[in-house]
Design an enzyme around this catalytic site. Sequence first.
Site, PDB file in Angstrom:
ATOM      1  N   ILE A 278       0.861  -1.176   0.000  1.00  0.00           N
ATOM      2  CA  ILE A 278       0.000   0.000   0.000  1.00  0.00           C
ATOM      3  C   ILE A 278       0.902   1.231   0.000  1.00  0.00           C
ATOM      4  CG2 ILE A 278      -1.793   1.283   1.227  1.00  0.00           C
ATOM      5  CD1 ILE A 278      -2.680  -1.410   2.444  1.00  0.00           C
ATOM      6  N   GLU A 279       0.730   2.080  -0.985  1.00  0.00           N
ATOM      7  CA  GLU A 279       1.580   3.269  -1.102  1.00  0.00           C
ATOM      8  C   GLU A 279       1.369   4.151   0.130  1.00  0.00           C
ATOM      9  OE1 GLU A 279       2.649   7.012  -1.403  1.00  0.00           O
ATOM     10  OE2 GLU A 279       0.557   6.750  -2.067  1.00  0.00           O
TER      11      GLU A 279
ATOM     12  N   LYS B 166       1.742   7.411   1.076  1.00  0.00           N
ATOM     13  CA  LYS B 166       0.984   8.660   1.126  1.00  0.00           C
ATOM     14  C   LYS B 166      -0.509   8.375   1.081  1.00  0.00           C
ATOM     15  CE  LYS B 166       0.386  13.240  -0.887  1.00  0.00           C
ATOM     16  NZ  LYS B 166       0.822  14.210  -1.932  1.00  0.00           N
TER      17      LYS B 166
ATOM     18  N   CYS C 181      12.653   7.324  -2.316  1.00  0.00           N
ATOM     19  CA  CYS C 181      11.341   7.047  -2.893  1.00  0.00           C
ATOM     20  C   CYS C 181      11.469   7.031  -4.416  1.00  0.00           C
ATOM     21  CB  CYS C 181      10.351   8.117  -2.453  1.00  0.00           C
ATOM     22  SG  CYS C 181       8.761   8.020  -3.314  1.00  0.00           S
TER      23      CYS C 181
ATOM     24  N   ASP D 102      14.735   7.913   2.300  1.00  0.00           N
ATOM     25  CA  ASP D 102      14.172   7.051   3.344  1.00  0.00           C
ATOM     26  C   ASP D 102      15.339   6.558   4.192  1.00  0.00           C
ATOM     27  OD1 ASP D 102      11.502   7.178   2.352  1.00  0.00           O
ATOM     28  OD2 ASP D 102      12.031   5.723   0.806  1.00  0.00           O
TER      29      ASP D 102
ATOM     30  N   GLU E 193       9.858  -1.944   1.287  1.00  0.00           N
ATOM     31  CA  GLU E 193       9.647  -3.388   1.213  1.00  0.00           C
ATOM     32  C   GLU E 193      10.517  -4.018   0.133  1.00  0.00           C
ATOM     33  OE1 GLU E 193       5.514  -1.426   1.916  1.00  0.00           O
ATOM     34  OE2 GLU E 193       7.383  -0.956   0.860  1.00  0.00           O
TER      35      GLU E 193
END
Length: 274
Positions: free
Chosen positions: A81-82, A84, A182, A189, A222
């Site tokens: 799940i992205e 943002k 990202c 990150d 991930e």
Amino acid sequence: MNTPEHSPLGRDTVYADRYDASLLFPIPRADKRAEIGVAEILPFHGTDIWNAYELSWLDSRGKPQVALAEFRVPASSSHIIESKSFKLYLNGFAQESVADTEALAETLRHDLSAAAGAVVGVVLAPVRAAAFPIVDLDGHLLDTQDVAIDHYGPPRPEYLRADASATAVDETLVSHLLRSNCPVTGQPDWGSVQIAYRGAPIDHAGLLRYLVSFRTHNEFHEQCVERIFVDLMRRCAPQRLRVYARYTRRGGLDINPFRSSEPATPGNPRNVRQ
């Protein structure tokens, strides 16, 4: 299209404060796994642990409520799940009246499981320090080595090597120098990584150089952890392997992927940078 460039990342966004499950943006795991040679039969077990620090809603009398949330997305799920979109979705509860925490947890579980393509674990906890205690990651710290490094991307698995002639060891190694970007916005990150294995001794200097080679690499959390796991298995052939990354939060969320050659349930050891 469920590809990163079609996600809310890097776009001007209206922050809705009412519930809307359609805000969640799932991205298939299969494409990036194909890049590292992972097919339908996964070479690992694992989970992605998300911690949410900005979850609030209204009770039946209109008084705001807050909680800390832990979400566990199985590595076997078809989608990530992205992040943002996850934040936008959670923010949508801010002005939503919810009967109680059990009802909220059930709604979260339903929506997140539908997006991920597998059952997502949901735990809501009161806001108190005991909910997420701060601890150090166990293991030998790699970062104090006196090594020269001059490559910062793309990742170089050729740095990884193990001494197959030596007696097998049980070893846990830690680095706080993991950094990636990202793939859509280029924002950094930052994370810490713990690598636990049994097998031929892995060269520490080579492992540190390999981890630093993610520094300008563009990939989701991930995907980075799965790449690290697969590269270590291929290059060093450990009998047993666990890779656990603890990333710093962004937008009230942190993401902590765990991959293991054996079934295991990781703890949620929040470190000082989180």
